[in-house]
Design a protein around this motif. Structure first.
Motif, PDB file in Angstrom:
ATOM      1  N   PHE A  82       0.829  -1.199   0.000  1.00 24.92           N
ATOM      2  CA  PHE A  82       0.000   0.000   0.000  1.00 24.92           C
ATOM      3  C   PHE A  82       0.867   1.254   0.000  1.00 24.92           C
ATOM      4  O   PHE A  82       0.530   2.251  -0.634  1.00 24.92           O
ATOM      5  N   GLU A  83       1.987   1.211   0.696  1.00 22.86           N
ATOM      6  CA  GLU A  83       2.888   2.357   0.739  1.00 22.86           C
ATOM      7  C   GLU A  83       3.503   2.624  -0.630  1.00 22.86           C
ATOM      8  O   GLU A  83       3.644   3.773  -1.052  1.00 22.86           O
ATOM      9  N   VAL A  84       3.876   1.584  -1.342  1.00 23.14           N
ATOM     10  CA  VAL A  84       4.405   1.747  -2.703  1.00 23.14           C
ATOM     11  C   VAL A  84       3.348   2.399  -3.585  1.00 23.14           C
ATOM     12  O   VAL A  84       3.632   3.342  -4.328  1.00 23.14           O
ATOM     13  N   HIS A  85       2.117   1.914  -3.503  1.00 22.17           N
ATOM     14  CA  HIS A  85       1.025   2.490  -4.300  1.00 22.17           C
ATOM     15  C   HIS A  85       0.815   3.956  -3.948  1.00 22.17           C
ATOM     16  O   HIS A  85       0.671   4.807  -4.823  1.00 22.17           O
ATOM     17  N   ARG A  86       0.810   4.271  -2.633  1.00 23.79           N
ATOM     18  CA  ARG A  86       0.619   5.659  -2.198  1.00 23.79           C
ATOM     19  C   ARG A  86       1.704   6.556  -2.771  1.00 23.79           C
ATOM     20  O   ARG A  86       1.430   7.640  -3.274  1.00 23.79           O
ATOM     21  N   THR A  87       2.935   6.107  -2.731  1.00 32.28           N
ATOM     22  CA  THR A  87       4.053   6.891  -3.252  1.00 32.28           C
ATOM     23  C   THR A  87       3.887   7.152  -4.741  1.00 32.28           C
ATOM     24  O   THR A  87       4.122   8.269  -5.216  1.00 32.28           O
ATOM     25  N   LEU A  88       3.462   6.141  -5.479  1.00 30.26           N
ATOM     26  CA  LEU A  88       3.247   6.310  -6.923  1.00 30.26           C
ATOM     27  C   LEU A  88       2.110   7.281  -7.199  1.00 30.26           C
ATOM     28  O   LEU A  88       2.218   8.152  -8.059  1.00 30.26           O
ATOM     29  N   VAL A  89       1.009   7.136  -6.467  1.00 31.00           N
ATOM     30  CA  VAL A  89      -0.149   8.018  -6.677  1.00 31.00           C
ATOM     31  C   VAL A  89       0.206   9.456  -6.316  1.00 31.00           C
ATOM     32  O   VAL A  89      -0.064  10.379  -7.079  1.00 31.00           O
ATOM     33  N   GLU A  90       0.818   9.656  -5.168  1.00 31.35           N
ATOM     34  CA  GLU A  90       1.149  11.024  -4.753  1.00 31.35           C
ATOM     35  C   GLU A  90       2.189  11.648  -5.678  1.00 31.35           C
ATOM     36  O   GLU A  90       2.192  12.851  -5.872  1.00 31.35           O
TER      37      GLU A  90
END
Length: 79
Positions: A66-74
């Protein structure tokens, strides 16, 4: 190969599509946050229904993904 750490069972309408396209993400505590800007009011309405809710799939095993996804989205936000 890491089903327990990477998989999340969700419906095709709602969370899954909005998550996959970056309109929402789960923050460090597993709460849903707004990702990229929605192009329409209807789409924003769908996002708004989920903002602040707890992501049931967010846990100690899945939080890294989830943290990887958040970093990509942000990293792709325009605000």
């Amino acid at each position: 190969m890491d089903f327990a750490g990477a998989a999340m069972l969700v419906c095709a309408l709602g969370w899954n599509a909005l998550f996959k396209w970056g309109y929402i993400f789960a923050n460090l505590t597993g709460r849903v946050r707004c990702g990229r800007p929605a192009e329409t009011a209807d789409l924003q309405g769908g996002v708004d229904l989920l903002i602040g809710k707890a992501c049931a799939a967010h846990n100690a095993v899945t939080k890294g993904n989830f943290e990887v996804h958040r970093t990509l989205v942000e990293g792709h936000r325009n605000d």
